[in-house]
Design an enzyme around this catalytic site. Sequence first.
Site, PDB file in Angstrom:
ATOM      1  N   HIS A 135       0.871  -1.190   0.000  1.00 48.16           N
ATOM      2  CA  HIS A 135       0.000   0.000   0.000  1.00 48.16           C
ATOM      3  C   HIS A 135       0.903   1.235   0.000  1.00 48.16           C
ATOM      4  CE1 HIS A 135      -2.784   2.927   1.875  1.00 48.16           C
ATOM      5  NE2 HIS A 135      -3.767   2.129   1.542  1.00 48.16           N
ATOM      6  N   ASP A 210       3.287  -4.325   7.997  1.00 56.18           N
ATOM      7  CA  ASP A 210       2.042  -3.590   7.825  1.00 56.18           C
ATOM      8  C   ASP A 210       0.908  -4.604   7.983  1.00 56.18           C
ATOM      9  OD1 ASP A 210      -0.279  -2.474   6.887  1.00 56.18           O
ATOM     10  OD2 ASP A 210       0.590  -1.687   5.030  1.00 56.18           O
ATOM     11  N   GLN A 213      -4.363  -5.159   6.960  1.00 56.70           N
ATOM     12  CA  GLN A 213      -5.393  -6.072   6.421  1.00 56.70           C
ATOM     13  C   GLN A 213      -5.391  -7.430   7.095  1.00 56.70           C
ATOM     14  OE1 GLN A 213      -7.765  -5.179   4.482  1.00 56.70           O
ATOM     15  NE2 GLN A 213      -6.983  -3.167   3.931  1.00 56.70           N
ATOM     16  N   LYS A 236     -10.239  -0.856  10.695  1.00 56.77           N
ATOM     17  CA  LYS A 236     -10.400  -2.008   9.799  1.00 56.77           C
ATOM     18  C   LYS A 236     -10.721  -3.274  10.592  1.00 56.77           C
ATOM     19  CE  LYS A 236      -7.151  -0.095   6.447  1.00 56.77           C
ATOM     20  NZ  LYS A 236      -7.897   0.287   5.244  1.00 56.77           N
ATOM     21  N   CYS A 374      -4.808   2.410  -3.623  1.00 51.59           N
ATOM     22  CA  CYS A 374      -3.536   2.899  -3.047  1.00 51.59           C
ATOM     23  C   CYS A 374      -2.390   1.925  -3.295  1.00 51.59           C
ATOM     24  CB  CYS A 374      -3.660   3.185  -1.550  1.00 51.59           C
ATOM     25  SG  CYS A 374      -4.892   4.410  -1.141  1.00 51.59           S
TER      26      CYS A 374
HETATM   27  N1  PLP Z   1      -1.685  -0.610   4.627  1.00 54.35           N
HETATM   28  C1  PLP Z   1      -2.632  -1.363   4.058  1.00 54.35           C
HETATM   29  C2  PLP Z   1      -2.288  -2.725   3.550  1.00 54.35           C
HETATM   30  C3  PLP Z   1      -3.923  -0.857   3.937  1.00 54.35           C
HETATM   31  O1  PLP Z   1      -4.872  -1.588   3.351  1.00 54.35           O
HETATM   32  C4  PLP Z   1      -4.211   0.434   4.428  1.00 54.35           C
HETATM   33  C5  PLP Z   1      -5.560   1.037   4.271  1.00 54.35           C
HETATM   34  O2  PLP Z   1      -6.256   0.804   3.313  1.00 54.35           O
HETATM   35  C6  PLP Z   1      -3.195   1.166   5.036  1.00 54.35           C
HETATM   36  C7  PLP Z   1      -1.946   0.600   5.114  1.00 54.35           C
HETATM   37  C8  PLP Z   1      -3.432   2.526   5.600  1.00 54.35           C
HETATM   38  O3  PLP Z   1      -4.299   2.451   6.680  1.00 54.35           O
HETATM   39  P1  PLP Z   1      -4.965   3.782   7.305  1.00 54.35           P
HETATM   40  O4  PLP Z   1      -5.614   4.495   6.168  1.00 54.35           O
HETATM   41  O5  PLP Z   1      -5.944   3.244   8.292  1.00 54.35           O
HETATM   42  O6  PLP Z   1      -3.875   4.553   7.940  1.00 54.35           O
END
Ligand code: PLP
Length: 416
Positions: A135, A210, A213, A236, A374
């Site tokens: 992401h 990270d 998900q 999430k 993203c």
């Molecule tokens: N990393 C991953 C794999 C994500 O799916 C997301 C959000 O869609 C993020 C990071 C960023 O999360 P946040 O927008 O809650 O900071």
Amino acid sequence: AFMSASTTPVVKKGYDVEEIRAQFPILKELVHGKPLVYFDNAATSQKPRRVIKAESAYYATINANVHRGVHTLSTKATEAQEAARETIRKHINAEHAHEVIFTSGTTASLNLAAFSLGQLLLKKGDEVLISGMEHHANIVPWQMACERHGAKLKVIPITDSGEWDLKQVPFSEKTRILAISHVSNTLGTINPIKELIAEAKKRSIITVVDGAQAIAHLDIDVQDLGCDLYAFSGHKAYGPTGTGVLYGREELLERMPPWQGGGEMIDVVTFEKTTYAKLPFKFEAGTPHIAGIIGLGEAFRWMEDYGKSAMAAHEHTLLEHATKELLAIDGLRIIGTAKEKVGVISFVIDGVHHYDLGTLLDQQGIAVRTGHHCTQPLMERFGVSGTTRASFACFNTVDEVEVMVAATRKAVKMLR
Ligand code: PLP
């Protein structure tokens, strides 16, 4: 009315999806006059009543700033916030509660990690290793850190099925940091992070995961994974927006410099020099999202009452059914066909733009995500401009999958 010709799978006994659904007030909403079918859980999940109540009860009964006053409300607010920290510590099996740092979300957690680890570790010519399915939140902060310190970003290539190409991991003697996602938000792939972390550790590389998900679908044991840092968002995982966590191994957190300065994170301030508070407060400058953190603790207790593995098994049934039914649509291709997946399904359809499909599905009350999610470099890897993504949660049903598949068929007829 929306039933398709194929057989409907039998959902495992003992999992009462209707009982779970009854706890989500939003599922009673109509969208364009149709019952809401919410398949955008990878963007943000819906919230059960218990979480909404916990958050509003803080405002209604104990609202005060934490760690500051000696007064009763402040003590109660502090206790409630720290109870949430302990819930999360247990949930991810961290050794100490002070290894759980509250942030505003995965993005903030990863920016903290990249800024602080950059300061601590990166020198000119060093390398940071990420993967091709990250992401933007796990790309851009590392790029910025690399720019600051003259380091280079290296990338693990992705196979056609949407997995890491483990034969081509560009580790080198210059690699200082490995930053990888546990689960892909676009492909649904569950990555073999434990194996890669073990490889990195042999090379004394610091590992950052990270887990945005993964947190709502997999049982996470940070000590078993062996990672140094693990980031996730509350929203999430059935918790409030504006909440997140960065778990860090104590010994590393002690060495890492703070990211943001301000109140709460200090020990002694003079104009000449400031010394910092102990963990976790060194990394929690300013007033936190107290109500949200309390709601986050409640969300984790709620998930534990049902068990993430039971939820994940249910979601897997939905994934298998959706995969089979969608593949029967002429010209439809699934992006992300890894063996190990969570309930995320991304697809493209010949002659149909994802944006048009998303709009027509919305007309039927169905919420899906469209676009690049993203993950622009990943879109480029697969040669697509975007996909339509359905992402499942514990409250979704096989009937809802049928509704989406039927609506997709109808939309394809209109658009082609
Ligand atoms: N990393 C991953 C794999 C994500 O799916 C997301 C959000 O869609 C993020 C990071 C960023 O999360 P946040 O927008 O809650 O900071």
